[in-house]
Write a protein that holds these residues in place. Structure first.
Motif, PDB file in Angstrom:
ATOM      1  N   GLN A 376      35.238 -10.015 -16.597  1.00 31.14           N
ATOM      2  CA  GLN A 376      34.039 -11.206 -16.584  1.00 31.14           C
ATOM      3  C   GLN A 376      32.817 -11.266 -15.891  1.00 31.14           C
ATOM      4  N   ASN A 377      31.879  -9.732 -15.707  1.00 33.11           N
ATOM      5  CA  ASN A 377      30.858  -9.742 -15.551  1.00 33.11           C
ATOM      6  C   ASN A 377      30.486  -9.712 -17.248  1.00 33.11           C
ATOM      7  N   LEU A 378      30.585  -9.434 -18.187  1.00 34.89           N
ATOM      8  CA  LEU A 378      29.944  -9.198 -19.301  1.00 34.89           C
ATOM      9  C   LEU A 378      30.165 -10.448 -19.285  1.00 34.89           C
ATOM     10  N   VAL A 379      30.704 -11.300 -19.337  1.00 37.42           N
ATOM     11  CA  VAL A 379      30.432 -12.796 -19.188  1.00 37.42           C
ATOM     12  C   VAL A 379      29.291 -13.973 -18.799  1.00 37.42           C
ATOM     13  N   LEU A 380      29.389 -13.119 -18.178  1.00 36.78           N
ATOM     14  CA  LEU A 380      27.980 -13.123 -17.311  1.00 36.78           C
ATOM     15  C   LEU A 380      26.859 -12.792 -17.875  1.00 36.78           C
ATOM     16  N   VAL A 381      26.344 -11.688 -18.501  1.00 33.85           N
ATOM     17  CA  VAL A 381      25.748 -10.896 -19.024  1.00 33.85           C
ATOM     18  C   VAL A 381      25.017 -12.251 -20.187  1.00 33.85           C
ATOM     19  N   LEU A 382      25.903 -12.163 -21.266  1.00 35.63           N
ATOM     20  CA  LEU A 382      25.850 -13.385 -22.038  1.00 35.63           C
ATOM     21  C   LEU A 382      25.236 -15.037 -21.410  1.00 35.63           C
ATOM     22  N   GLN A 383      26.019 -15.519 -20.503  1.00 31.20           N
ATOM     23  CA  GLN A 383      25.807 -17.211 -19.507  1.00 31.20           C
ATOM     24  C   GLN A 383      23.806 -16.751 -19.293  1.00 31.20           C
ATOM     25  N   ASN A 384      23.817 -15.668 -19.288  1.00 27.27           N
ATOM     26  CA  ASN A 384      22.367 -15.817 -18.088  1.00 27.27           C
ATOM     27  C   ASN A 384      21.700 -15.737 -19.040  1.00 27.27           C
ATOM     28  N   THR A 385      21.898 -14.962 -20.829  1.00 31.00           N
ATOM     29  CA  THR A 385      20.489 -15.404 -21.344  1.00 31.00           C
ATOM     30  C   THR A 385      20.685 -16.754 -22.583  1.00 31.00           C
ATOM     31  N   VAL A 386      21.157 -17.689 -22.045  1.00 27.30           N
ATOM     32  CA  VAL A 386      21.515 -18.982 -23.132  1.00 27.30           C
ATOM     33  C   VAL A 386      21.090 -20.332 -22.046  1.00 27.30           C
ATOM     34  N   PRO A 387      20.282 -21.312 -22.866  1.00 23.85           N
ATOM     35  CA  PRO A 387      19.593 -22.230 -22.229  1.00 23.85           C
ATOM     36  C   PRO A 387      21.353 -23.538 -21.633  1.00 23.85           C
TER      37      PRO A 387
END
Length: 546
Positions: A376-387
């Motif tokens: 789940q933390n890998l999902v956070l990495v991507l979500q943190n970079t997009v609007p």
């Protein structure tokens, strides 16, 4: 949205996720008995799992993109309906072909439920706070995965219920989840007049992935590695996926946003998710088969023996989620998680038909801990970079690649297991003075109804499955090493506190700059263009949805 209202909405979302997760886990431990009862083979056993993962994988980016364009709550209700109908059909299946078909339809609903829950949660909560709630998601996943095999084993062992109730059991959950969501989930409906769905790109991606998986399933069984069939299928895969990349790079609203996944951190997160998904799903799906066929345990006992795996997921996801929210740092947890995951699989690679179950449980706990810390933390990495307005497509992309890894992992490791088992059974039968050609029994084309075999043959089959399972875990361990390398190169960024990005640097897609690295200030309260929940798009009509 304050904590109280988030929890109210989260109750329905967690139940939806529980339904999606338990639909797989409740069946997993019963699959050997289901396939044996329906007269299926090892290859069909693999396809019961692969069909669901394939449909889920192919549809995930589409659902993610639709969540950016249409009413998220309505999409979630539609997905629940699809899942309900498919579960009902699978429960009434009279042969393995019908079962595989309905499991594929069920995969469409599962893919939607899993990605939409993440998208909706991300639309309500900032990345930093999301770590805390992701801990709840991880806990629910663990409960569903622990309770599923136990429930599936109990249902299968009870004569007046039988394995069909492994599919029927999800039906009341879907009804309750739908009712809860109708009352608690209130999202702002953001309608975009320029809505376009990239059907060509979605179709090409689905076709390319499907052709690749068909090759993985049939190679070395139906045809040789070096053959015209191999050449045709691999060439077709390259052409289809290459065409998909061309289409995605040209359309205005791609299913998989290439400008996002070309950045450093999103690309590394996707590679790590692909590796973790391939190792986790590909390896863990055969544990139930190992315990039942390789060790002679009942479905209920096999379910109980998987508890260490899911205990690791439960503890690691809950603790790591809270620490991520507290510190705002995510890379250390991902890196440690992938290392632990690889270590657990290397341990499982040493097991055979006679390994102590305590030792097996220790290695399973390490695998679960690694998954809980990283997935789940890998999902956070991507979500943190997009609007916010690209959140659905981005979440769908990483979920797609994770599911793709799992689908390929199940197919590849299933093929390896089937071939290895066939060879070991053939050798064992020769020692008993039985024609070695019968070694296919229990392998790729023979029955899995071990109880119907003579006692000496049962011993050969159980020993073959017990010994061969360790080999596929060794492959999973090397795959997990790729996740470690990808995690090591992640940028040690801090998760942002705002739901949406304050601004999206136009050069981010081209120069590798990490948008959303935690350095952007929160949007001003009066700035309508960047209010959380809207994103930087302008000219969109908004209507409240209850």
């Amino acid at each position: 949205m304050d904590h109280k209202h988030v929890l109210r909405a989260l109750s329905g979302l967690l139940l939806v996720l529980f339904v999606a997760m338990i639909s797989s886990t409740v069946v997993s431990v019963a699959l050997p008995q289901i396939i044996g009862n329906l007269g299926g083979t090892q290859s069909q056993y693999t396809w019961v799992v692969t069909a669901t993962l394939l449909a889920s994988t192919a549809s995930t980016p589409i659902w993610g993109k639709l969540a950016d364009l249409f009413n998220k709550k309505l999409l979630l209700q539609i997905a629940i309906g699809i899942f309900f109908v498919a579960s009902l059909g699978a429960g009434f299946a009279q042969n393995t072909a019908t079962l595989i078909g309905f499991r594929a339809v069920q995969g469409l609903g599962m893919g939607a439920l899993q990605v939409l829950v993440q998208v909706i949660l991300a639309a309500m909560i900032s990345p930093k706070e999301r770590g805390r709630y992701n801990g709840y998601l991880g806990a629910v996943m663990a409960v569903a995965t622990v309770g599923g095999p136990l429930l599936g084993g109990a249902i299968t062992d009870v004569d007046w219920l039988g394995w069909r109730w492994c599919f029927f059991i999800a039906l009341p959950f879907t009804v309750v989840a739908s009712a809860i969501l109708a009352r608690t989930l209130h999202l702002e409906d953001i309608r975009r007049p320029d809505t376009k769905v990239d059907y060509w790109g979605a179709s090409l991606i689905a076709a390319g992935v499907s052709l690749l998986l068909l090759w993985v399933t049939f190679v070395d069984n139906e045809f040789a590695w070096i053959s015209w069939q191999t050449g045709a299928m691999l060439a077709g895969t390259v052409v289809l996926l290459g065409a998909a990349v061309v289409v995605e790079s040209k359309v205005s609203q791609p299913v998989i946003p290439l400008h996002v996944i070309k950045r450093r951190d999103p690309a590394l997160a996707i590679i790590a998710s692909l590796a973790v998904g391939m190792a986790m799903f590909g390896g863990a799906v055969f544990l139930g088969q190992y315990f039942q066929i390789g060790r002679g345990k009942s479905p209920t006992q096999a379910g109980l023996l998987t508890i260490p795996l899911m205990a690791g997921v439960l503890l690691a996801s809950t603790i790591a989620g809270r620490l991520v929210s507290k510190t705002g740092k995510v890379k250390p947890f991902i890196l440690v998680g992938t290392v632990v995951l690889a270590g657990g699989f290397f341990g499982l690679a040493t097991i055979d038909a006679h390994t102590s179950l305590v030792v097996v449980g220790v290695w399973m706990f390490l695998v679960g801990t690694g998954v809980g810390m990283s997935m789940q933390n890998l999902v956070l990495v991507l979500q943190n970079t997009v609007p916010l307005h690209e959140l659905g497509a981005a979440s769908g992309a990483i979920t797609f690649f994770r599911s793709l890894g799992g689908t390929i992992g199940v197919s590849v490791l299933g093929a390896v297991l089937a071939n290895s088992v066939s060879g070991k059974i053939a050798d064992g039968l020769k020692k008993l003075g039985i024609d070695g050609a019968a070694g296919a029994a229990g392998g790729g084309s023979g029955t899995l109804d071990v109880k119907g075999m003579p006692a000496p043959v049962q011993e050969v089959v159980r020993g073959a499955y017990g010994d061969a399972t360790g080999h596929i875990f060794l492959i999973a361990a090397f795959i997990a090493l790729v996740g470690i390398i990808a995690a090591a190169f992640l940028t040690p960024a801090t998760l942002r506190d705002s739901v949406d990005l304050a601004e999206v640097p136009s050069a981010a897609a081209g120069d590798g700059t990490e948008a959303g690295s935690g350095t952007h200030p929160a949007p001003p309260p009066g700035d309508a263009a960047t209010t959380a929940g809207q994103g930087p798009d302008e000219g969109r009509a908004k209507t409240p949805v209850s």
